[in-house]
Design an enzyme around this catalytic site. Sequence first.
Site, PDB file in Angstrom:
ATOM      1  N   TYR A  92       9.693 -37.255  35.354  1.00 25.93           N
ATOM      2  CA  TYR A  92       8.230 -37.226  35.166  1.00 25.93           C
ATOM      3  C   TYR A  92       7.882 -37.847  33.810  1.00 25.93           C
ATOM      4  O   TYR A  92       6.996 -38.701  33.718  1.00 25.93           O
ATOM      5  CB  TYR A  92       7.762 -35.775  35.240  1.00 25.93           C
ATOM      6  CG  TYR A  92       6.294 -35.535  34.938  1.00 25.93           C
ATOM      7  CD1 TYR A  92       5.334 -35.680  35.933  1.00 25.93           C
ATOM      8  CD2 TYR A  92       5.875 -35.150  33.662  1.00 25.93           C
ATOM      9  CE1 TYR A  92       3.984 -35.439  35.665  1.00 25.93           C
ATOM     10  CE2 TYR A  92       4.538 -34.917  33.383  1.00 25.93           C
ATOM     11  CZ  TYR A  92       3.596 -35.054  34.385  1.00 25.93           C
ATOM     12  OH  TYR A  92       2.269 -34.825  34.117  1.00 25.93           O
ATOM     13  N   SER A 151       0.253 -38.401  30.413  1.00 21.66           N
ATOM     14  CA  SER A 151       0.545 -37.044  29.940  1.00 21.66           C
ATOM     15  C   SER A 151       1.153 -37.135  28.549  1.00 21.66           C
ATOM     16  O   SER A 151       1.783 -38.153  28.200  1.00 21.66           O
ATOM     17  CB  SER A 151       1.559 -36.387  30.888  1.00 21.66           C
ATOM     18  OG  SER A 151       2.061 -35.193  30.337  1.00 21.66           O
TER      19      SER A 151
HETATM   20  N1  LIG Z   1      -2.015 -30.005  34.969  1.00 22.87           N
HETATM   21  C1  LIG Z   1      -1.531 -30.368  33.806  1.00 22.87           C
HETATM   22  O1  LIG Z   1      -1.247 -29.509  32.935  1.00 22.87           O
HETATM   23  C2  LIG Z   1      -1.329 -31.833  33.484  1.00 22.87           C
HETATM   24  C3  LIG Z   1      -0.944 -32.185  32.191  1.00 22.87           C
HETATM   25  C4  LIG Z   1      -0.743 -33.526  31.894  1.00 22.87           C
HETATM   26  C5  LIG Z   1      -0.962 -34.491  32.843  1.00 22.87           C
HETATM   27  N2  LIG Z   1      -1.332 -34.133  34.105  1.00 22.87           N
HETATM   28  C6  LIG Z   1      -1.547 -35.204  35.082  1.00 22.87           C
HETATM   29  O2  LIG Z   1      -2.802 -35.036  35.699  1.00 22.87           O
HETATM   30  C7  LIG Z   1      -2.769 -35.606  37.003  1.00 22.87           C
HETATM   31  C8  LIG Z   1      -3.333 -34.594  37.998  1.00 22.87           C
HETATM   32  O3  LIG Z   1      -2.436 -33.486  38.031  1.00 22.87           O
HETATM   33  P1  LIG Z   1      -2.872 -32.012  38.482  1.00 22.87           P
HETATM   34  O4  LIG Z   1      -2.439 -31.094  37.435  1.00 22.87           O
HETATM   35  O5  LIG Z   1      -4.266 -32.002  38.958  1.00 22.87           O
HETATM   36  O6  LIG Z   1      -1.852 -31.833  39.710  1.00 22.87           O
HETATM   37  P2  LIG Z   1      -2.054 -31.186  41.158  1.00 22.87           P
HETATM   38  O7  LIG Z   1      -3.005 -30.057  41.094  1.00 22.87           O
HETATM   39  O8  LIG Z   1      -0.690 -30.968  41.679  1.00 22.87           O
HETATM   40  O9  LIG Z   1      -2.757 -32.369  41.952  1.00 22.87           O
HETATM   41  C9  LIG Z   1      -2.065 -33.564  42.197  1.00 22.87           C
HETATM   42  C10 LIG Z   1      -2.927 -34.483  43.035  1.00 22.87           C
HETATM   43  O10 LIG Z   1      -2.140 -35.622  43.423  1.00 22.87           O
HETATM   44  C11 LIG Z   1      -2.127 -35.725  44.853  1.00 22.87           C
HETATM   45  N3  LIG Z   1      -0.843 -36.211  45.330  1.00 22.87           N
HETATM   46  C12 LIG Z   1       0.386 -35.673  45.104  1.00 22.87           C
HETATM   47  N4  LIG Z   1       1.332 -36.349  45.794  1.00 22.87           N
HETATM   48  C13 LIG Z   1       0.684 -37.338  46.443  1.00 22.87           C
HETATM   49  C14 LIG Z   1       1.111 -38.364  47.333  1.00 22.87           C
HETATM   50  N5  LIG Z   1       2.392 -38.498  47.689  1.00 22.87           N
HETATM   51  N6  LIG Z   1       0.179 -39.199  47.850  1.00 22.87           N
HETATM   52  C15 LIG Z   1      -1.136 -39.063  47.523  1.00 22.87           C
HETATM   53  N7  LIG Z   1      -1.594 -38.127  46.678  1.00 22.87           N
HETATM   54  C16 LIG Z   1      -0.699 -37.260  46.154  1.00 22.87           C
HETATM   55  C17 LIG Z   1      -2.407 -34.287  45.350  1.00 22.87           C
HETATM   56  O11 LIG Z   1      -3.019 -34.308  46.630  1.00 22.87           O
HETATM   57  P3  LIG Z   1      -2.260 -33.992  48.011  1.00 22.87           P
HETATM   58  O12 LIG Z   1      -1.276 -32.890  47.755  1.00 22.87           O
HETATM   59  O13 LIG Z   1      -3.371 -33.638  48.942  1.00 22.87           O
HETATM   60  O14 LIG Z   1      -1.595 -35.286  48.380  1.00 22.87           O
HETATM   61  C18 LIG Z   1      -3.413 -33.814  44.308  1.00 22.87           C
HETATM   62  O15 LIG Z   1      -4.705 -34.259  44.635  1.00 22.87           O
HETATM   63  C19 LIG Z   1      -1.307 -35.966  37.286  1.00 22.87           C
HETATM   64  O16 LIG Z   1      -1.108 -37.352  37.091  1.00 22.87           O
HETATM   65  C20 LIG Z   1      -0.558 -35.188  36.220  1.00 22.87           C
HETATM   66  O17 LIG Z   1       0.665 -35.785  35.901  1.00 22.87           O
HETATM   67  C21 LIG Z   1      -1.519 -32.828  34.452  1.00 22.87           C
END
Ligand SMILES: NC(=O)c1ccc[n+]([C@@H]2O[C@H](COP(=O)([O-])OP(=O)(O)OC[C@H]3O[C@@H](n4cnc5c(N)ncnc54)[C@H](OP(=O)(O)O)[C@@H]3O)[C@@H](O)[C@H]2O)c1
Length: 267
Positions: free
Chosen positions: A155, A142
């Site tokens: 984070y 990120s």
């Molecule tokens: N969205 C943004 O603006 C943004 C920006 C920068 C970076 N990111 C990065 O992008 C990546 C994806 O994020 P996202 O925005 O798609 O978040 P999200 O919608 O909250 O999805 C997170 C994913 O991680 C899984 N997860 C969470 N806790 C877990 C655990 N304990 N064990 C196994 N799986 C787990 C969740 O599945 P379950 O709940 O089914 O376990 C889900 O599939 C992350 O690394 C995040 O830091 C996101």
Amino acid sequence: MKNLKGKSVLVTGASKGIGSYIVNTLAKEGLNIICVARSEDELNKAKLKVEELGSSAHVFPFDLQNIRLIPELINDIRSEIGEIDILVNNAGIEMYRKYGDYSARELNSILSVNLHAPMELTRLLLPGMLDRGAGHVVNVASLAGCKGVAYNAIYSATKAGMIMWSEGLRQELKGTGVGVSTIKPGYISEAGMFHNSGQEAPKLLGTSPPQAVADAVIRAIKGNKAELIVNKGPIKPLLALNVFTPVFGDSLVRWFGVQELSAKRVT
Ligand SMILES: NC(=O)c1ccc[n+]([C@@H]2O[C@H](COP(=O)([O-])OP(=O)(O)OC[C@H]3O[C@@H](n4cnc5c(N)ncnc54)[C@H](OP(=O)(O)O)[C@@H]3O)[C@@H](O)[C@H]2O)c1
């Protein structure tokens, strides 16, 4: 790795958010996808979608906080599917708190899911990739790992750790046929943790669509890219400025409205 068709890829966080876009984009490239996350129902939906797109998927519900059970997960995957060619460490969690309000358990869960689990998965899958002289690890970090974010400091630390770990590993693996890439998204619209917060991104920073992250994952693997930023506007000059004058960087971030936005996300 130029030709991805028929390769096996393990994607964490495959159940929702950006992970769904990554999984579908990899499916269109013809990969065999191993989907890991906690929610079995959501993983099964992801599998159906992959099959609709003409590829195959396998579902392994698993809580990545259970670091000591990851070797067992990898053994199960190996005996059912065989070796993994590509690992996409995408699962991540964030919790906005005043720092002193984090419980020890919350602190540990953010470190485990965002940093320790990707390191452990890579530790277990890397020897096979090295034996075959081919493989790729993609780490979804990120921009919060390039400039710390108030009320989201743990984070930010995990994402900074991921960026530096990837950088060290990439240099160590040069010439082995195994690549390491880091993706650094800014605020993402339409799906994922920021979108789900219901907040608006600071106007000057804007948002990018989740498909842009998925496309970056493909570009990273095919082109063996070291790092790819996914952000609406050019951010590199600001990051460079922050290296020279971090206090001015703090002021800029406040002026953009990042701190005010983060304060609203404190629970
Ligand atoms: N969205 C943004 O603006 C943004 C920006 C920068 C970076 N990111 C990065 O992008 C990546 C994806 O994020 P996202 O925005 O798609 O978040 P999200 O919608 O909250 O999805 C997170 C994913 O991680 C899984 N997860 C969470 N806790 C877990 C655990 N304990 N064990 C196994 N799986 C787990 C969740 O599945 P379950 O709940 O089914 O376990 C889900 O599939 C992350 O690394 C995040 O830091 C996101």
